[in-house]
Design a protein around this motif. Structure first.
Motif, mmCIF file in Angstrom:
data_model
loop_
_atom_site.group_PDB
_atom_site.id
_atom_site.type_symbol
_atom_site.label_atom_id
_atom_site.label_comp_id
_atom_site.label_asym_id
_atom_site.label_seq_id
_atom_site.Cartn_x
_atom_site.Cartn_y
_atom_site.Cartn_z
ATOM 1 N N GLY A 45 0.784 -1.230 0.000
ATOM 2 C CA GLY A 45 0.000 0.000 0.000
ATOM 3 C C GLY A 45 0.811 1.274 0.000
ATOM 4 N N ALA A 46 1.965 1.252 0.658
ATOM 5 C CA ALA A 46 2.747 2.482 0.759
ATOM 6 C C ALA A 46 3.445 2.839 -0.548
ATOM 7 N N LYS A 47 3.570 1.873 -1.457
ATOM 8 C CA LYS A 47 4.368 2.092 -2.661
ATOM 9 C C LYS A 47 3.570 2.017 -3.960
ATOM 10 N N ILE A 48 2.420 1.331 -3.949
ATOM 11 C CA ILE A 48 1.701 1.059 -5.197
ATOM 12 C C ILE A 48 0.238 1.471 -5.050
ATOM 13 N N PRO A 49 -0.298 2.238 -5.977
ATOM 14 C CA PRO A 49 -1.705 2.650 -5.880
ATOM 15 C C PRO A 49 -2.669 1.512 -6.205
ATOM 16 N N ASP A 50 -3.906 1.692 -5.814
ATOM 17 C CA ASP A 50 -4.936 0.689 -6.098
ATOM 18 C C ASP A 50 -5.105 0.510 -7.600
ATOM 19 N N GLY A 51 -5.354 -0.735 -7.993
ATOM 20 C CA GLY A 51 -5.677 -1.017 -9.382
ATOM 21 C C GLY A 51 -4.600 -0.640 -10.374
ATOM 22 N N ARG A 66 4.589 -14.435 6.439
ATOM 23 C CA ARG A 66 4.054 -14.838 7.749
ATOM 24 C C ARG A 66 2.558 -14.586 7.838
ATOM 25 N N ASP A 67 2.043 -13.679 7.024
ATOM 26 C CA ASP A 67 0.608 -13.379 6.987
ATOM 27 C C ASP A 67 0.143 -13.504 5.537
ATOM 28 N N PRO A 68 0.010 -14.715 5.025
ATOM 29 C CA PRO A 68 -0.291 -14.869 3.603
ATOM 30 C C PRO A 68 -1.648 -14.325 3.188
ATOM 31 N N LEU A 69 -2.633 -14.383 4.063
ATOM 32 C CA LEU A 69 -3.929 -13.813 3.711
ATOM 33 C C LEU A 69 -3.816 -12.293 3.572
ATOM 34 N N GLY A 70 -3.063 -11.664 4.461
ATOM 35 C CA GLY A 70 -2.822 -10.235 4.335
ATOM 36 C C GLY A 70 -2.088 -9.903 3.052
ATOM 37 N N ALA A 71 -1.127 -10.757 2.676
ATOM 38 C CA ALA A 71 -0.400 -10.541 1.425
ATOM 39 C C ALA A 71 -1.341 -10.641 0.229
ATOM 40 N N LEU A 72 -2.183 -11.651 0.203
ATOM 41 C CA LEU A 72 -3.111 -11.818 -0.920
ATOM 42 C C LEU A 72 -4.061 -10.634 -1.038
ATOM 43 N N LEU A 73 -4.534 -10.133 0.079
ATOM 44 C CA LEU A 73 -5.425 -8.968 0.034
ATOM 45 C C LEU A 73 -4.685 -7.731 -0.478
ATOM 46 N N SER A 74 -3.400 -7.616 -0.127
ATOM 47 C CA SER A 74 -2.592 -6.514 -0.630
ATOM 48 C C SER A 74 -2.393 -6.642 -2.134
ATOM 49 N N TRP A 75 -2.140 -7.855 -2.611
ATOM 50 C CA TRP A 75 -1.966 -8.077 -4.048
ATOM 51 C C TRP A 75 -3.265 -7.830 -4.798
ATOM 52 N N ASP A 76 -4.364 -8.261 -4.206
ATOM 53 C CA ASP A 76 -5.669 -8.041 -4.824
ATOM 54 C C ASP A 76 -5.940 -6.541 -4.998
ATOM 55 N N ARG A 77 -5.527 -5.761 -4.035
ATOM 56 C CA ARG A 77 -5.808 -4.327 -4.081
ATOM 57 C C ARG A 77 -5.101 -3.646 -5.249
ATOM 58 N N VAL A 78 -3.887 -4.100 -5.591
ATOM 59 C CA VAL A 78 -3.146 -3.428 -6.656
ATOM 60 C C VAL A 78 -3.509 -3.958 -8.046
ATOM 61 N N LEU A 79 -4.351 -4.994 -8.110
ATOM 62 C CA LEU A 79 -4.811 -5.513 -9.397
ATOM 63 C C LEU A 79 -6.081 -4.802 -9.845
ATOM 64 N N LYS A 80 -6.175 -4.565 -11.133
ATOM 65 C CA LYS A 80 -7.403 -4.024 -11.706
ATOM 66 C C LYS A 80 -8.491 -5.093 -11.708
ATOM 67 N N ASP A 81 -9.750 -4.673 -11.788
ATOM 68 C CA ASP A 81 -10.831 -5.628 -12.040
ATOM 69 C C ASP A 81 -10.544 -6.350 -13.346
#
Length: 209
Positions: A45-51, A66-81
């Motif tokens: 979040g600090a480096k890459i905008p949404d979508g 260590r927090d893979p679900l948190g990582a996946l949610l972070s990756w999901d946020r930077v992906l476009k629909d």
């Protein structure tokens, strides 16, 4: 390929790894495809905008989180629909994780919630001892013959880099399918490439029209 950025967990000015150069270049070494972004893979979040991206590719990364679900949610946020998430993970039966049981989605969800509500980062260390004692170091070429759990524990706790080298979690196809379903991704490909690569590809479903 019009452009491609690379995320590196740590800056590396010592080993000359080309993917950690200031500019991320194509196979010819000349055309600049993008940049290397030094950031934690579980919090972009600090480096890459949404979508920001059409595709996110992570090869042998998620098991180190260590927090893979948190990582996946972070990756999901930077992906476009309708963007594509392409994950490659180790197939445990052919690696030093062969004696470990795959994690469950409940395991990952519990860590995610406890980290944010009760215990902070301490919640991510609850199964550390079980992990280091379950890894078969005879198949880990980063250690000399005769190494044991004490050696792995020391390397892991010695530095942030050591913490990121550990396989904190074990994934199988069942867990990966569950995670993609929870994130509302349509799985379009999933397979095992011998000896030890399992992959899953999914498309992020946009909001209802």
């Amino acid at each position: 390929l019009a452009s491609c950025d690379n995320v590196a967990q740590f800056a590396d000015a010592v080993h000359g790894r080309p993917e950690l150069a200031a500019a991320f270049r194509g196979p010819d070494g000349k055309r600049v495809l993008g940049e290397t972004i030094v950031a934690s893979a579980d919090d972009l979040g600090a480096k890459i905008p949404d979508g920001a991206y059409d595709l996110l590719y992570a090869s042998h990364v998620l098991e180190h989180m260590r927090d893979p679900l948190g990582a996946l949610l972070s990756w999901d946020r930077v992906l476009k629909d309708n963007g594509t998430l392409f994950l490659v993970l180790p197939w445990k039966d052919a690696t030093f994780d062969r004696f470990r049981s795959p994690n469950t989605i409940e395991d990952l969800a519990q860590k995610f919630v406890r980290r944010r509500t009760l215990d902070g980062d301490a919640a991510l260390m609850t199964d550390f001892e079980q992990t280091v004692r379950s890894i078969d170091l005879d198949l880990d070429y980063g250690f000399p013959p005769g190494s044991n759990a004490d050696d792995l524990r020391r390397r892991t706790l010695a530095s942030p880099e050591g913490m990121e080298m550990l396989h904190w979690h074990v994934f199988d196809f069942h867990l990966l399918q569950q995670l993609f379903h929870c994130l509302n991704y349509k799985v379009i490909a999933m397979d095992l490439i011998h000896p030890f690569h399992q992959f899953i590809v999914g498309v992020k479903q946009g909001p209802p029209i």
